[in-house]
Motif scaffolding. Structure first.
Motif, PDB file in Angstrom:
ATOM      1  N   PRO A 472       0.785  -1.194   0.016  1.00  0.00           N
ATOM      2  CA  PRO A 472       0.056   0.033   0.057  1.00  0.00           C
ATOM      3  C   PRO A 472       0.707   1.254   0.017  1.00  0.00           C
ATOM      4  O   PRO A 472       2.135   1.392   0.527  1.00  0.00           O
ATOM      5  CB  PRO A 472      -0.906  -0.142   1.271  1.00  0.00           C
ATOM      6  N   VAL A 473       0.428   2.321  -0.498  1.00  0.00           N
ATOM      7  CA  VAL A 473       1.120   3.586  -0.575  1.00  0.00           C
ATOM      8  C   VAL A 473       1.196   4.204   0.887  1.00  0.00           C
ATOM      9  O   VAL A 473       0.181   4.249   1.632  1.00  0.00           O
ATOM     10  CB  VAL A 473       0.315   4.534  -1.578  1.00  0.00           C
ATOM     11  N   ASP A 474       2.459   4.502   1.344  1.00  0.00           N
ATOM     12  CA  ASP A 474       2.734   5.200   2.466  1.00  0.00           C
ATOM     13  C   ASP A 474       2.510   6.656   2.530  1.00  0.00           C
ATOM     14  O   ASP A 474       3.517   7.409   1.931  1.00  0.00           O
ATOM     15  CB  ASP A 474       4.135   4.493   2.998  1.00  0.00           C
ATOM     16  N   LYS A 475       1.537   7.129   2.889  1.00  0.00           N
ATOM     17  CA  LYS A 475       1.258   8.696   2.668  1.00  0.00           C
ATOM     18  C   LYS A 475       1.761   9.573   3.838  1.00  0.00           C
ATOM     19  O   LYS A 475       1.811  10.555   4.001  1.00  0.00           O
ATOM     20  CB  LYS A 475      -0.154   8.699   2.877  1.00  0.00           C
ATOM     21  N   THR A 476       2.672   8.806   4.693  1.00  0.00           N
ATOM     22  CA  THR A 476       3.298   9.221   5.746  1.00  0.00           C
ATOM     23  C   THR A 476       4.541  10.002   5.390  1.00  0.00           C
ATOM     24  O   THR A 476       5.290  10.635   6.103  1.00  0.00           O
ATOM     25  CB  THR A 476       3.464   8.492   7.305  1.00  0.00           C
TER      26      THR A 476
END
Ligand code: ZN
Length: 690
Positions: A472-476
């Motif tokens: 999953p894309v890590d938006k942090t």
């Protein structure tokens, strides 16, 4: 160092500002009421009252400072941005010097051990000098043994997947702009060494000087590794020839501003059909990429040309080119003759007079390699939580102001306005530093092995990038480290990001009046917000997807206005007869114009914005615009300006000041700018966009 975020984000405010670093960062104490400013946040001594503000606002606001300052020999420019950067660099240097004293006895793998020992290894010049170019001998020998085109391609892939060279093309893992919750493999143009294709293709005097210096640099590095002077000079011509052909096949920076043109999805087998000598189904696993059926290709035509060049160029020439990729990637990390050769070349490009001290370069290296370990120490010592609280309020006020401005636009239909507001309300805001520090798991740092450390850092970063695939894309994630004096908008996450490093004077000061803070960091926030609606950013929707949400008639009206702004900036002459490229800098100029308008609208809602009380002789509105001009204050060497014009989407600071204000009615009123003044524009000629 964190993968290739840089390619996908539109970095903000980069060049030339000025911070008077002798001032206390925190002039006031927290209390019930803000104390009256005791420092002059707008200092008349930095201005030039002999210039009329309406004739040259940049000179009027900054002329005193410009006359009284010179660029330090180790810098290529100097001003607000650079002075604050210099301040932060000294803070970082202090931290790493301190940590390195005791890091050898810290537990292996701990934050202190890795930060301190990386710095210690970088200043261990006894070992570095003793090794000479030993660290790359095995690479050069491996290339010597190549005897076929297959061998050439294998070495290209090897250099890439070990992050030790960047031959022929560029490659990375990124979010798919049309499916932003997924990571995807992306291929782009590359393979050249000079800062832009123009440096190979133009032949004006300035460019020729740089080409000569570049060929000398190639010759010097080959000579230093034992090649005879004759052969080394011949190698330089071979490399320049190959790179010139690659440059010819590259798209221009202006053409690449269209995100749809650079979005080309291929099935792996179809991509291979366009490049008969590059079988991507075989290459991808060697790049450690598995299980991907499709790839994104930025410039498909470039790959066709590169493939043809691969077949038409002798293997021996490719071997020279591959060695060069190892040499140029390592020169700065080898013994002093290599470092000196590199600086001799780069100083012709940039105008820098003396090499930055090794200690300073080494501290920067730690920030680049282990930024989220070092960053923890930096924010602990230097970040004021009060700055974050103030920023949160400011961002909220600017968001409201931009929302009102969008509602009131006279050129946009209600339908598109509603979508624009949806996008504005969806912005993610990041301030100070990450909520989830990178751990650099598995990355070993050894105190006595500088070159090995660099290779392990490159390897770790490459693997980290590849390992994103399928996750999953890590938006942090952050694309900048905490001490960075900069900010950015990232379209695929629809986020605006402000590192701790920029939340200081002259951008922000707890003790300063609102006019100074709104004219400073307020215009930076407005700038980043407007990037979401500039010529590129407007093509991404509220969740970051590259998808057209505009009614055609609104898009047409936007383009007419944007062209007016491009024409304004193309009229500015930066150095020699070089004009600013209004198309290359369009996104930044749109963001600057939007930024000052949004910040001003928000400022007028504050108590000070509604008053007429003068401070140090200036009205609130005057202080707002003077603060804006102050952040762009700076001097720059002509070589650096010439390079900026060719490669950088940001206009020089002088034009970032004068370019926006002529389109803002309130600026005319604040300084009584009248017809006949050199910068005066009739109200109907002022460009109004966001
Ligand atoms: Zn920007």
């Amino acid at each position: 160092m964190k993968s290739n975020l840089g390619n996908w984000m539109l970095a903000a405010a980069v060049l030339c500002l000025s911070a008077n670093t002798s001032w206390a960062i925190d002039g006031g104490k927290p209390g019930k009421a803000k104390p009256a400013p005791v420092k002059k946040f707008i200092d008349p001594a930095n201005m030039d009252p002999s210039v009329k503000p309406g004739d040259d606002f940049f000179e009027y606001a900054n002329g005193g400072w410009l006359k009284n300052n010179t660029i330090p020999a180790k810098e290529t420019s100097w001003g607000s941005f650079l002075m604050l950067r210099d301040n932060n660099k000294r803070q970082i240097l202090g931290i790493v010097e301190n940590v390195s004293k005791t890091s050898a006895s810290q537990p292996k793998g701990s934050l202190q051990q890795r930060v301190g020992d990386l710095y210690a290894s970088a200043i261990d010049t006894v070992t570095i000098e003793r090794l000479g170019y030993n660290p790359i001998k095995a690479d050069l020998q491996r290339i010597d043994a190549i005897n076929s085109l297959d061998g050439v391609v294998n070495e290209m892939v090897y250099e890439r997947s070990n992050a030790i060279g960047s031959p022929l093309f560029s490659f990375g893992v990124r979010q798919d702009p049309k499916n932003v919750s997924k990571y995807v493999v992306g291929f782009g143009q590359g393979g050249t060494s000079l800062p832009d294709r123009d440096y190979y293709l133009n032949n004006d005097a300035r460019t020729q000087r740089i080409q000569t210096a570049y060929k000398q640099y190639v010759t010097d590095l080959f000579t230093l590794t034992g090649t005879s002077a004759d052969v080394a000079a011949k190698n330089a011509n071979t490399i320049f020839g190959i790179e010139s052909k690659l440059a010819q096949a590259q798209m221009s920076r202006v053409a690449m501003r269209d995100p749809n043109k650079t979005y080309n999805k291929f099935a792996v087998s179809d991509f291979s059909k366009t490049t008969p000598h590059l079988n991507w189904a075989q290459i991808l696993p060697k790049l450690k990429v598995n299980g991907q059926d499709t790839v994104l290709v930025g410039q498909p035509d470039f790959y066709k040309s590169a493939d043809a060049l691969l077949a038409s160029t002798p293997v021996e020439d490719w071997k020279t080119y591959l060695k060069w990729n190892i040499l140029k990637g390592s020169a700065g990390s080898l013994s002093s003759p290599f470092v000196k050769a590199q600086f001799k070349y780069s100083s012709v490009l940039s105008g820098q007079q003396v090499q930055t001290p090794r200690t300073e370069r080494s501290a920067q290296l730690v920030d680049g390699a282990l930024g989220e370990l070092l960053g923890q120490l930096y924010v602990e010592q230097y970040f004021k939580p009060a700055a974050k609280t103030y920023m949160e309020g400011l961002v909220a006020n600017l968001r409201t102001a931009l929302g009102e401005r969008i509602q009131n636009l006279d050129w946009m239909t209600a339908e598109t306005k509603a979508r624009a507001l949806k996008k504005l309300n969806a912005f993610t805001v990041k301030i100070g530093y990450t909520t989830k520090w990178e751990t650099y798991n598995g990355l070993d740092i050894a105190r006595n092995d500088y070159f090995g450390n660099l290779r392990r850092v490159s390897n770790w970063s490459y693997n980290e990038m590849i390992n994103r695939l399928g996750k999953p894309v890590d938006k942090t994630e952050w694309g900048m480290t905490p001490p960075t004096v900069n900010a950015y908008y990232n379209p695929v996450n629809n986020e605006i990001v402000f590192p701790a490093g920029i939340l200081q004077f002259p951008f922000y000061d707890f003790a300063a009046d609102d006019a100074v803070n709104y004219g400073g960091i307020g215009t930076v926030i407005g700038h980043e917000m407007t990037h979401g609606f500039d010529d590129q950013g407007r093509q991404y929707d509220a969740d970051g997807t590259l998808r057209d949400w505009w009614k055609a008639e609104d898009a047409d009206k936007f383009k007419v206005r944007a062209t007016q702004l491009a024409n304004e900036y193309s009229g500015f002459v930066a150095v020699d007869t070089m004009h600013v490229n209004g198309r290359l800098t369009l996104g930044e100029n749109l963001a600057d114009l939007g930024g000052i308008n949004v910040a001003y609208t928000a400022f007028k809602k504050t108590k000070q914005g509604q008053s007429n009380t003068k401070i140090d002789g200036f009205t609130p509105d005057q202080r707002f615009f003077l603060s804006f001009a102050q952040i762009w204050r700076g001097l720059q060497r002509p070589e650096a300006t010439a390079q900026q014009i060719k490669t950088d989407p940001h206009s020089p600071g002088r034009f970032r000041t004068n370019g926006p204000v002529v389109n803002v009615d309130a600026w005319y009123k604040a300084f009584d700018v009248k017809p006949g003044d050199k910068m005066y524009l009739k109200p109907e000629d002022r460009i109004r966009i966001w």
